[in-house]
Motif scaffolding. Structure first.
Motif, mmCIF file in Angstrom:
data_model
loop_
_atom_site.group_PDB
_atom_site.id
_atom_site.type_symbol
_atom_site.label_atom_id
_atom_site.label_comp_id
_atom_site.label_asym_id
_atom_site.label_seq_id
_atom_site.Cartn_x
_atom_site.Cartn_y
_atom_site.Cartn_z
ATOM 1 N N THR A 114 -2.123 -2.422 -1.150
ATOM 2 C CA THR A 114 -3.373 -1.854 -0.308
ATOM 3 C C THR A 114 -3.244 -0.359 -0.484
ATOM 4 O OG1 THR A 114 -2.468 -1.925 1.866
ATOM 5 C CG2 THR A 114 -3.590 -3.953 0.927
ATOM 6 N N TYR A 115 -4.663 0.233 -0.286
ATOM 7 C CA TYR A 115 -4.802 1.696 -0.111
ATOM 8 C C TYR A 115 -5.495 1.782 1.120
ATOM 9 C CZ TYR A 115 -6.013 6.559 -1.281
ATOM 10 O OH TYR A 115 -5.925 7.870 -1.166
ATOM 11 N N ASN A 116 -5.301 2.813 2.017
ATOM 12 C CA ASN A 116 -6.300 3.221 3.129
ATOM 13 C C ASN A 116 -6.815 4.604 2.634
ATOM 14 O OD1 ASN A 116 -7.038 4.403 5.433
ATOM 15 N ND2 ASN A 116 -5.519 3.211 6.511
ATOM 16 N N GLU A 118 -9.028 6.093 4.238
ATOM 17 C CA GLU A 118 -9.198 7.145 5.364
ATOM 18 C C GLU A 118 -7.835 8.005 5.397
ATOM 19 O OE1 GLU A 118 -9.899 5.200 9.080
ATOM 20 O OE2 GLU A 118 -12.034 4.545 8.338
ATOM 21 N N THR A 119 -6.795 7.497 5.316
ATOM 22 C CA THR A 119 -5.461 8.194 5.593
ATOM 23 C C THR A 119 -4.990 8.663 4.146
ATOM 24 O OG1 THR A 119 -4.184 6.214 5.527
ATOM 25 C CG2 THR A 119 -5.076 6.930 7.489
ATOM 26 N N ASN A 123 0.131 1.290 0.759
ATOM 27 C CA ASN A 123 1.156 0.346 1.374
ATOM 28 C C ASN A 123 1.416 -0.875 0.551
ATOM 29 O OD1 ASN A 123 1.107 1.560 4.261
ATOM 30 N ND2 ASN A 123 -1.004 1.311 4.135
#
Length: 367
Positions: A114-116, A118-119, A123
């Motif tokens: 997955t990819y955040n 916002e940050t 992951n």
């Protein structure tokens, strides 16, 4: 859900392991990648290192757009003696994540990324799953576990939902219970050489002896009347909403069921969605199971009905939101009953137009 056109047209990977020197080396194994994007099931085709690199780039792109991506090489079994628990990895570097994914795939691990947004953090979680045909089904693809659908009547479920390939006019069951082709169901012409799994009510051409649709009365008995085991303190535990491999759906517990040790107990058991509870309480967002978790539950006899969506003509709706499973009984001249799976309603009280494309899960009587 974020999809790109190339997700369905990409020629992905039957790949060759390469050593660290540039000259050609002996093929040690083939990469045959099974991958899921927000629950949609795909399999790689083609071969070569360039195809693997392109496929992994595409999967990372889907993750960057907000999708949950899971993949594994079905030709490699993980070395369980060297794998204890999950392996996690986080980084802000896309190239580092790409390299980690390749290392985990080489080790035979099942990988979720997955990819955040916002940050800016990638992951990854890798875990050991044995890729083989489930021992929960017999040689005819019928579940070993049984489910009462009437007084003295029990059925066994098929291995997965029914799939069809037009170019060979052939039918089969999905290999995994959570396998759904999703938006690829838009390609329903006779020219399409892939598998589809959303069918009109009267288009079931599966001719193997004994397989059939449940009747409306049988499905109602299955969901509301049968005696079953106690699960997480709930007597006669018949079903629970859940997410398996990032795909929403309904878990059916067999008449005799012991929940596997080490797997989180389900909540919201026998909650049909109309009870005034939150989606956390009814299991829609809280019963979260990985492929490894599900293998344990499947071996214990559980059945999973995925939210495969529905098709109107060549347009697919509600993938990972609705599962509308055809039942044998009609209503009027143009509708048939369905077993509905949705966050706010699970049951047999609705009917749909028979020309709509919907999933088919066949059963066979236990004799």
């Amino acid at each position: 859900m974020k999809h790109t056109a190339k997700l369905f047209t990409l020629l992905a990977a039957v790949l060759t392991f390469a050593a660290c020197k540039p000259e050609p080396v002996e093929v040690l194994y083939e990469r045959n990648i099974v991958y899921y994007v927000d629950g949609e099931n795909h399999r790689s085709t083609g071969h070569g290192e360039e195809q693997w690199d392109a496929l992994l780039d595409n999967l990372l792109e889907q993750a960057a757009l907000g999708s949950i991506v899971t993949f594994y090489n079905e030709n490699i079994q993980p070395i369980l003696s060297k794998t204890k628990g999950n392996v996690t990895f986080s980084t802000t570097s896309r190239e580092e994540m790409k390299a980690w994914c390749t290392r985990m795939e080489d080790a035979g691990m099942t990988v979720t990324i997955t990819y955040n947004t916002e940050t800016g953090v990638w992951n990854g979680t890798a875990y050991a799953v044995m890729h083989h045909a489930s021992n929960a089904f017999d040689e005819e693809d019928a579940s070993l576990s049984t489910f009462s659908v009437g007084d003295g009547v029990k059925v066994r479920f098929s291995r997965g939902i029914l799939q069809y390939k037009a170019t060979t006019d052939s039918w089969r069951f999905a290999q995994q219970q959570f396998d759904c082709v999703g938006h690829a169901n838009e390609f329903i012409g006779t020219w399409y050489d892939g598998w589809v799994d959303l069918h009109g009510w009267d288009s079931n051409g599966y001719s193997q002896s004994g397989w059939r649709l449940m009747t409306h009365d049988e499905a109602t008995y299955l969901m509301t009347q049968r005696s079953a085991s106690t699960v997480n303190g709930v007597e006669n535990a018949r079903y629970a909403l859940a997410v398996v491999n990032n795909l929403h759906g309904l878990i059916l517990f067999p008449d005799d069921y012991v929940h596997p040790t080490g797997v989180t107990l389900p909540v919201g058991i026998n909650n049909n969605g109309q009870t005034p509870t939150t989606l956390q309480e009814n299991g829609w967002y809280s019963n979260l199971y990985t492929i490894a978790d599900w293998q344990c539950m499947e071996e214990a006899g559980a059945i999973f009905l995925p939210t495969a969506g529905r098709r109107n003509g060549t347009t697919v709706y509600d993938f990972n939101k609705y599962g509308l499973f055809w039942l044998a009984d009609t209503l009027g001249s143009d509708k048939a009953y369905v077993l509905s799976v949705w966050e706010r309603y699970t049951g047999t009280g609705t009917a749909e137009f028979r020309q709509m494309g919907a999933p088919v899960r066949l059963v066979k009587e236990d004799r």
